[in-house]
Design an enzyme around this catalytic site. Structure first.
Site, PDB file in Angstrom:
ATOM      1  N   LYS A   1      19.535   8.511  -3.514  1.00  0.00           N
ATOM      2  CA  LYS A   1      18.855   9.773  -3.823  1.00  0.00           C
ATOM      3  C   LYS A   1      17.818  10.072  -2.746  1.00  0.00           C
ATOM      4  O   LYS A   1      16.843   9.347  -2.580  1.00  0.00           O
ATOM      5  CB  LYS A   1      18.128   9.698  -5.173  1.00  0.00           C
ATOM      6  CG  LYS A   1      17.591  11.081  -5.579  1.00  0.00           C
ATOM      7  CD  LYS A   1      16.611  11.045  -6.717  1.00  0.00           C
ATOM      8  CE  LYS A   1      15.192  10.861  -6.285  1.00  0.00           C
ATOM      9  NZ  LYS A   1      14.633  11.971  -5.484  1.00  0.00           N
TER      10      LYS A   1
ATOM     11  N   CYS B   1       4.375   5.842   6.465  1.00  0.00           N
ATOM     12  CA  CYS B   1       3.843   4.741   5.643  1.00  0.00           C
ATOM     13  C   CYS B   1       3.025   3.771   6.472  1.00  0.00           C
ATOM     14  O   CYS B   1       2.041   3.219   6.006  1.00  0.00           O
ATOM     15  CB  CYS B   1       4.977   4.029   4.922  1.00  0.00           C
ATOM     16  SG  CYS B   1       6.318   3.551   6.011  1.00  0.00           S
TER      17      CYS B   1
ATOM     18  N   GLU C   1       9.500  -0.806  -0.231  1.00  0.00           N
ATOM     19  CA  GLU C   1       8.761  -0.539   1.006  1.00  0.00           C
ATOM     20  C   GLU C   1       7.783   0.574   0.664  1.00  0.00           C
ATOM     21  O   GLU C   1       8.189   1.715   0.445  1.00  0.00           O
ATOM     22  CB  GLU C   1       9.749  -0.143   2.109  1.00  0.00           C
ATOM     23  CG  GLU C   1       9.180  -0.307   3.493  1.00  0.00           C
ATOM     24  CD  GLU C   1       8.470   0.947   3.966  1.00  0.00           C
ATOM     25  OE1 GLU C   1       7.245   1.036   3.711  1.00  0.00           O
ATOM     26  OE2 GLU C   1       9.114   1.808   4.549  1.00  0.00           O
TER      27      GLU C   1
ATOM     28  N   GLU D   1      -4.316   5.760   0.904  1.00  0.00           N
ATOM     29  CA  GLU D   1      -3.413   6.457   1.809  1.00  0.00           C
ATOM     30  C   GLU D   1      -3.589   7.969   1.623  1.00  0.00           C
ATOM     31  O   GLU D   1      -3.560   8.449   0.498  1.00  0.00           O
ATOM     32  CB  GLU D   1      -1.996   6.048   1.379  1.00  0.00           C
ATOM     33  CG  GLU D   1      -0.923   6.331   2.342  1.00  0.00           C
ATOM     34  CD  GLU D   1       0.412   5.747   1.876  1.00  0.00           C
ATOM     35  OE1 GLU D   1       0.655   5.653   0.653  1.00  0.00           O
ATOM     36  OE2 GLU D   1       1.213   5.404   2.749  1.00  0.00           O
TER      37      GLU D   1
HETATM   38  P1  NDP Z   1       7.182   9.046  -4.430  1.00  0.00           P
HETATM   39  O1  NDP Z   1       6.981   7.598  -4.372  1.00  0.00           O
HETATM   40  O2  NDP Z   1       6.922   9.753  -5.695  1.00  0.00           O
HETATM   41  O3  NDP Z   1       8.681   9.396  -4.009  1.00  0.00           O
HETATM   42  C1  NDP Z   1       9.592   8.582  -3.305  1.00  0.00           C
HETATM   43  C2  NDP Z   1      10.982   8.756  -3.882  1.00  0.00           C
HETATM   44  O4  NDP Z   1      11.030   8.256  -5.221  1.00  0.00           O
HETATM   45  C3  NDP Z   1      11.435  10.196  -3.991  1.00  0.00           C
HETATM   46  O5  NDP Z   1      12.815  10.262  -3.795  1.00  0.00           O
HETATM   47  C4  NDP Z   1      11.067  10.535  -5.411  1.00  0.00           C
HETATM   48  O6  NDP Z   1      11.744  11.647  -5.897  1.00  0.00           O
HETATM   49  C5  NDP Z   1      11.456   9.283  -6.131  1.00  0.00           C
HETATM   50  N1  NDP Z   1      10.785   9.059  -7.404  1.00  0.00           N
HETATM   51  C6  NDP Z   1       9.654   9.631  -7.893  1.00  0.00           C
HETATM   52  N2  NDP Z   1       9.355   9.120  -9.108  1.00  0.00           N
HETATM   53  C7  NDP Z   1      10.298   8.198  -9.383  1.00  0.00           C
HETATM   54  C8  NDP Z   1      10.531   7.315 -10.487  1.00  0.00           C
HETATM   55  N3  NDP Z   1       9.727   7.270 -11.529  1.00  0.00           N
HETATM   56  N4  NDP Z   1      11.596   6.500 -10.429  1.00  0.00           N
HETATM   57  C9  NDP Z   1      12.409   6.499  -9.356  1.00  0.00           C
HETATM   58  N5  NDP Z   1      12.249   7.312  -8.297  1.00  0.00           N
HETATM   59  C10 NDP Z   1      11.204   8.148  -8.303  1.00  0.00           C
HETATM   60  O7  NDP Z   1       6.397   9.716  -3.312  1.00  0.00           O
HETATM   61  P2  NDP Z   1       6.083  11.275  -3.217  1.00  0.00           P
HETATM   62  O8  NDP Z   1       7.154  11.859  -2.456  1.00  0.00           O
HETATM   63  O9  NDP Z   1       5.815  11.894  -4.539  1.00  0.00           O
HETATM   64  O10 NDP Z   1       4.723  11.207  -2.456  1.00  0.00           O
HETATM   65  C11 NDP Z   1       3.541  10.879  -3.147  1.00  0.00           C
HETATM   66  C12 NDP Z   1       2.680  10.033  -2.278  1.00  0.00           C
HETATM   67  O11 NDP Z   1       3.356   8.825  -1.978  1.00  0.00           O
HETATM   68  C13 NDP Z   1       2.374  10.627  -0.932  1.00  0.00           C
HETATM   69  O12 NDP Z   1       1.264  11.442  -0.956  1.00  0.00           O
HETATM   70  C14 NDP Z   1       2.159   9.395  -0.111  1.00  0.00           C
HETATM   71  O13 NDP Z   1       0.842   8.975  -0.234  1.00  0.00           O
HETATM   72  C15 NDP Z   1       3.058   8.370  -0.705  1.00  0.00           C
HETATM   73  N6  NDP Z   1       4.324   8.174   0.022  1.00  0.00           N
HETATM   74  C16 NDP Z   1       4.478   7.024   0.691  1.00  0.00           C
HETATM   75  C17 NDP Z   1       5.641   6.795   1.402  1.00  0.00           C
HETATM   76  C18 NDP Z   1       5.853   5.549   2.151  1.00  0.00           C
HETATM   77  O14 NDP Z   1       6.818   5.434   2.886  1.00  0.00           O
HETATM   78  N7  NDP Z   1       5.002   4.584   2.015  1.00  0.00           N
HETATM   79  C19 NDP Z   1       6.693   7.791   1.472  1.00  0.00           C
HETATM   80  C20 NDP Z   1       6.447   8.971   0.688  1.00  0.00           C
HETATM   81  C21 NDP Z   1       5.291   9.129   0.005  1.00  0.00           C
HETATM   82  P3  NDP Z   1      11.114  13.094  -5.615  1.00  0.00           P
HETATM   83  O15 NDP Z   1      10.962  13.283  -4.177  1.00  0.00           O
HETATM   84  O16 NDP Z   1      12.106  13.991  -6.138  1.00  0.00           O
HETATM   85  O17 NDP Z   1       9.815  13.128  -6.341  1.00  0.00           O
END
Ligand code: NDP
Length: 778
Positions: free
Chosen positions: A189, A297, A263, A391
């Site tokens: 996904k 990240c 990660e 972050e």
């Molecule tokens: P999330 O951790 O919410 O999203 C990452 C992925 O997980 C997306 O595909 C998301 O779907 C999906 N997801 C969300 N909730 C669930 C769940 N309960 N179970 C399984 N999968 C889920 O990150 P966000 O995109 O919402 O970003 C929020 C914050 O996270 C950012 O502001 C940043 O600080 C951090 N972040 C960190 C990353 C990293 O690589 N360390 C990468 C991205 C974000 P969907 O996109 O549809 O919500």
């Protein structure tokens, strides 16, 4: 302005990338997508819009996957896995074709990525997409070599993979290339903001020969992600994203037997020593925090600069910030593009507005529309301030100063994360002294944000666990071919009608910090022989004793810095001292179990100690062949503090098989002894005492596993928990481990064959791979 004027002023003119091919692909799909399941598109349903963050214009509508879609995708993946898992060399050819496909369509992928995500085309074209191709080439090789080089490993089955929006196609490649190479099939996904390149990839993968069902792309929001996590037909979850969602996934998969890699986020330090090449360090910093608008990240979002050069460094940095060009991400001359979505932009604004300190925004014009935020530097915060710890995931750098290298290390490690770190110094001795001291999975020396398929990437602490890339990355997508035996639960012998009280005074205590310690609760359990004799008493440890053992492990932190040579000597010495008391241990085991296997078990235990003494100085790291002038070192480091539950079926061998590898690799360990037959462990105290094992390196508790499991699993200051207990503690340990995202290795109701040293598995459980990048040349 004509060309002559431009030449005279040296102003940048617009240099937009042509997006017509990407738009034509969207047009061919009528800007509407269903799910990609079993090699086919499903009918679009429950659609939501995906927009270009630079303009706010809708690019397409994608579908929200529901539980039924996930079911279909998992069923297709399961069916396809049977034949996909069979022929590694055939897989190598398909992965190679995928790499070629990405190269042939590189401009299309790059443009679509920039449209959907808002990152500058320079980055998607020159960094993301080439790295995607590299990942498929590298893993085509891994598939080719699997049968010869990994004869003991096999595919896991179906992998559920959930990725974020910051590197949409690159994260897809990091996830699917190793999974497919090792014979797994995938349900992936993408993030709801950035699904399009994954859909394009799926579309083109058919032409590259990926059989139906091998790669399934389901789109949707967090609910679709949660449905993947919860699906019982999935063998492994790989997640990249926020720490909060990672923690939820850890708790939700607890006890399910699904393999998990996480990660997660970071607040990575960027350390500049006063002898650094300042201009290079400034350019590095631009890449560290303004690459991809800081939505990275491993972004170097926490600047630590040595006090003597701080003022000059900040001045030069601000001047450089003012020169960054922000605007249309499709423009090839743009440095900083758009933030992925208005929601994320709002998050950044709110966090900065709530921050104290001196806030400096680059004085460079922003476009009138779209999601843009200026490069920002905040100084004058205390180390505990929210923005020094959390972050932001945006183009926001926080900066502070340090005086000495020790202080730099202390500040750098003052975070709950441990993903990456950068350090700049012209002094190679200093660099190589500091790099191992930084608590991070990746360290860049005089460089930043270098990535390659051959070099492992991943974090420690709350940045998650598991590595992506390199040989070490394959662990996450394979399992041992040897089938685990059934779990053996052995109940302690209960009191007979009449007791032989002759030896009732023999009460064993706990072993904490190199000393025998009375249990905090003051309770003990009688250990009976099957013949109705009292063999002794074993203390019942409680939560306080666990805390004391952790304190003792903390006090023994010098162990991780000892040499393998020293650890080998101590392990040999343990073996020697155990062999001097072979008969005594053998009869103790025989008395407790009522069987005659004691002598064999002791002999095997001595042999195990010798095996781990042998390994202590031989688990070498690697110098990775990365495509740059330099080297990426994979260093095997100790995990830190491990707590373990010993198995029921081998009172001594089961204990030593855990203690010895942990010690050999430089860890400190607290083991909860075999519950039914604890006295072999308590007799072992004296062997530890006479073998120069420093206090606190090995601690032994006795007591009830199910009572101690939640305490151990949830302890915030333990780095990993192993369980081989005859009671299945997997669910409780994994659920509790979500608190600090510690690594877990639990048996999920299976037993263990203690006749095998199983060195590779223990070596990888007892170490973290740190990748240290060192470019060279003038
Ligand atoms: P999330 O951790 O919410 O999203 C990452 C992925 O997980 C997306 O595909 C998301 O779907 C999906 N997801 C969300 N909730 C669930 C769940 N309960 N179970 C399984 N999968 C889920 O990150 P966000 O995109 O919402 O970003 C929020 C914050 O996270 C950012 O502001 C940043 O600080 C951090 N972040 C960190 C990353 C990293 O690589 N360390 C990468 C991205 C974000 P969907 O996109 O549809 O919500």
């Amino acid at each position: 302005m004509n060309v002559r004027d431009k030449f005279n002023s040296m102003e940048y003119g617009p240099a937009p990338e042509d997006a017509s091919e990407a738009m034509a692909w969207l047009e061919r799909h009528k800007h509407t997508f269903g799910q990609f399941i079993n090699g086919q598109w499903t009918k679009p349903a429950r659609s939501f819009e995906t927009k270009n963050p630079a303009t706010g214009k809708v690019l397409a509508k994608v579908s929200q996957a529901n539980a039924k879609d996930i079911d279909k995708a998992v069923a297709a993946a399961r069916k396809a896995q049977k034949s996909w898992g069979k022929d590694a060399k055939a897989r190598a050819r398909v992965l190679y074709a995928l790499a070629r496909m990405v190269q042939k369509q590189s401009r299309l992928f790059a443009t679509l990525e920039t449209l959907d995500n808002g990152k500058p085309i320079r980055e998607s074209r020159d960094i993301d997409i080439p790295l995607v191709a590299r990942h498929f080439y590298y893993h085509a090789g891994m598939a080719q070599l699997m049968d010869d080089e990994l004869p003991d490993r096999e595919s896991l089955g179906v992998c559920g993979q959930i990725i974020p929006w910051n590197f949409p196609l690159l994260m897809l490649a990091w996830k699917i290339a190793p999974a497919l190479a090792m014979g797994n099939t995938v349900v992936l996904k993408p993030a709801e903001y950035t699904s399009l390149t994954a859909l394009l990839f799926a579309d083109l993968a058919r032409e590259a020969g990926v059989p139906p069902g091998v790669l399934n792309i389901v789109t949707g929001d967090g609910a679709s992600g949660a449905a993947i996590v919860a699906h019982p037909g999935i063998d492994k979850i790989a997640f990249t994203g926020s720490t909060s969602v990672g923690r939820k996934i850890r708790a939700e998969t607890a006890g399910s037997g699904k393999k998990l890699t996480l990660e997660l986020g970071g607040k990575s330090p960027y350390i500049v020593f006063e002898d650094a090449d300042i201009d290079s360090a400034i350019e590095g910093l631009v890449d560290a925090i303004w690459f991809n608008q800081g939505q990275v990240c491993c972004a170097g979002s926490r600047l630590l600069v040595q006090e003597g050069i701080a003022d000059a460094f900040y001045t030069t940095l601000k001047a450089r910030m003012d020169k960054l060009r922000i605007g249309d991400p499709l423009d090839k001359c743009i440095d900083v593009g758009a933030i992925v979505d208005p929601v994320q932009l709002e998050t950044i604004k709110t966090l900065v507005a709530a921050s104290g300190g001196d806030i400096y925004h680059a004085s460079t014009p922003l476009p009138d529309t779209g999601c843009f935020y200026p490069p920002t530097l905040i100084t004058g915060l205390s180390t505990a301030d929210r923005l020094m710890q959390e972050e932001v995931f945006g183009p926001v750098l926080v900066g502070t100063t340090f005086r000495t290298p020790d202080e730099a290390v202390e500040l750098a490690n003052n975070t709950r994360y441990g993903l990456a770190a950068t350090l700049w110094t012209e002094n190679v001795n200093l660099a190589l002294d500091i790099a191992p001291k930084l608590v991070a999975g990746v360290v860049w020396v005089n460089a930043t944000n270098l990535f390659d398929a051959a070099a492992g990437f991943g974090g420690v602490r709350e940045s998650g666990f598991g590595r992506e890339g390199g040989w070490e990355g394959l662990d996450a997508y394979t399992k041992d071919r040897v089938k685990a035996p059934k779990i053996t639960k052995i109940a302690a012998v209960t009191a007979p009608g009449s007791a032989d009280a002759a030896s009732m005074d023999r009460t064993a205590k706990l072993y904490i910090g190199g000393k025998q310690a009375r249990p905090d609760g003051g309770y003990s359990a009688t250990v009976w022989s099957p013949r109705g004799k009292v063999l002794g008493h074993a203390a019942l440890a409680n939560r306080k004793d666990v805390r004391n053992a952790v304190e003792a492990m903390n006090a023994a932190n010098g162990w991780g810095r000892t040499t393998g040579h020293l650890r080998a000597q101590i392990l040999y010495y343990l073996g020697e001292n155990l062999s001097a008391r072979e008969d005594e241990f053998a009869s103790r085991i025989n008395d407790m179990t009522g069987k005659r296997g004691g002598a064999d078990e002791v002999a095997a235990s001595i042999d195990r100690l010798f095996t781990w003494a042998a390994w202590a100085d031989k688990y070498d790291g690697a110098a990775k062949g990365v495509p740059l002038r330099g080297v990426a070192l994979a260093m095997n480091e100790p995990v830190g503090k491990i707590a373990a539950f010993a198995s029921d079926d081998a009172p001594l061998l089961g204990l030593i098989s855990l203690v010895a590898p942990a010690m050999a690799m430089g860890n400190r360990i607290t083991v909860v002894a075999c519950e039914a037959y604890p006295l072999a462990a308590t007799d072992f105290y004296q062997v530890l005492d006479t073998s120069d094992v420093p206090g606190g390196v090995v601690n032994i508790l006795t007591g009830r596993h199910d009572e101690l499991a939640p305490q151990v699993g949830g302890h915030m200051d333990i780095d990993a928990v192993w369980s081989f207990s005859g009671s299945d503690l997997s669910a409780v340990i994994e659920r509790e481990a979500a608190t600090n995202l510690k690594r877990t290795w639990v048996n999920h109701g299976k037993g263990h064959d203690w006749s095998r040293a199983d060195a590779k598995t223990f070596l990888s459980a007892a170490t973290e791979v740190k990748t240290i990048w060192i470019p060279y040349g003038e």
